[in-house]
Design a protein around this motif. Structure first.
Motif, PDB file in Angstrom:
ATOM      1  N   GLU A   1       5.871   3.516   0.803  1.00 60.14           N
ATOM      2  CA  GLU A   1       5.410   2.368   0.119  1.00 60.14           C
ATOM      3  C   GLU A   1       6.234   1.335   0.776  1.00 60.14           C
ATOM      4  O   GLU A   1       7.174   0.913  -0.060  1.00 60.14           O
ATOM      5  CB  GLU A   1       5.780   2.700  -1.331  1.00 60.14           C
ATOM      6  CG  GLU A   1       4.632   3.685  -1.772  1.00 60.14           C
ATOM      7  CD  GLU A   1       4.970   3.902  -3.364  1.00 60.14           C
ATOM      8  OE1 GLU A   1       4.083   3.305  -4.080  1.00 60.14           O
ATOM      9  OE2 GLU A   1       5.640   4.546  -3.736  1.00 60.14           O
TER      10      GLU A   1
ATOM     11  N   SER B   1       0.944  -1.083  -0.047  1.00 60.04           N
ATOM     12  CA  SER B   1       0.006  -0.046   0.041  1.00 60.04           C
ATOM     13  C   SER B   1       0.728   1.228  -0.080  1.00 60.04           C
ATOM     14  O   SER B   1       2.086   1.120   0.142  1.00 60.04           O
ATOM     15  CB  SER B   1      -0.779  -0.090   1.360  1.00 60.04           C
ATOM     16  OG  SER B   1      -1.586  -1.110   1.166  1.00 60.04           O
ATOM     17  N   THR B   2       0.183   2.307  -0.229  1.00 66.16           N
ATOM     18  CA  THR B   2       0.826   3.725  -0.047  1.00 66.16           C
ATOM     19  C   THR B   2       0.530   4.365   1.065  1.00 66.16           C
ATOM     20  O   THR B   2      -0.776   4.607   1.304  1.00 66.16           O
ATOM     21  CB  THR B   2       0.714   4.386  -1.458  1.00 66.16           C
ATOM     22  OG1 THR B   2       1.284   3.561  -2.541  1.00 66.16           O
ATOM     23  CG2 THR B   2       1.408   5.643  -1.510  1.00 66.16           C
TER      24      THR B   2
END
Length: 111
Positions: free
Chosen positions: A78, A22-23
């Motif tokens: 990230e 995910s970011t």
């Protein structure tokens, strides 16, 4: 938005916990020129692959910040693995009495 004038060089910003793959949320850092001459940011380096920092303007350095002006940098985390990730961001500039500006960024990757 985090104002770098409120963060002494060497300060740390913590992205907190982010799931692998995910970011994180985007953090915008504002670099202000409080001097009387142009501030020239000649290079921005990041020593980690899990954290990126780019000028919001999408321009590549050198960035010229006029006296009283500012520019913004975008940072995201990230994580590619589990655990604490650390990065040192170095903003090389022509400010003779400050030198390179250092920001430390960290975040924790989780499954």
């Amino acid at each position: 938005m985090q104002d770098l004038n409120d963060m002494p060089s060497g300060s740390t910003y913590d992205f907190g916990t982010v799931k692998i793959g995910s970011t994180s949320y985007e953090v915008i850092f504002r670099v202000k020129n409080l001097g009387t001459a142009d501030l020239i940011i000649s290079e921005i380096t990041v020593d980690a692959k899990d954290i990126s920092v780019l000028p919001v303007s999408a321009e590549e350095p050198p960035l010229v910040v006029q006296p009283g002006g500012s520019t913004e940098l975008s940072a995201v985390f990230e994580p590619t693995g589990v655990g604490i990730r650390l990065a040192t961001v170095t903003i090389v500039n022509n400010d003779s009495d400050e030198g390179a500006y250092i920001i430390k960024l960290k975040g924790r990757g989780v499954k």
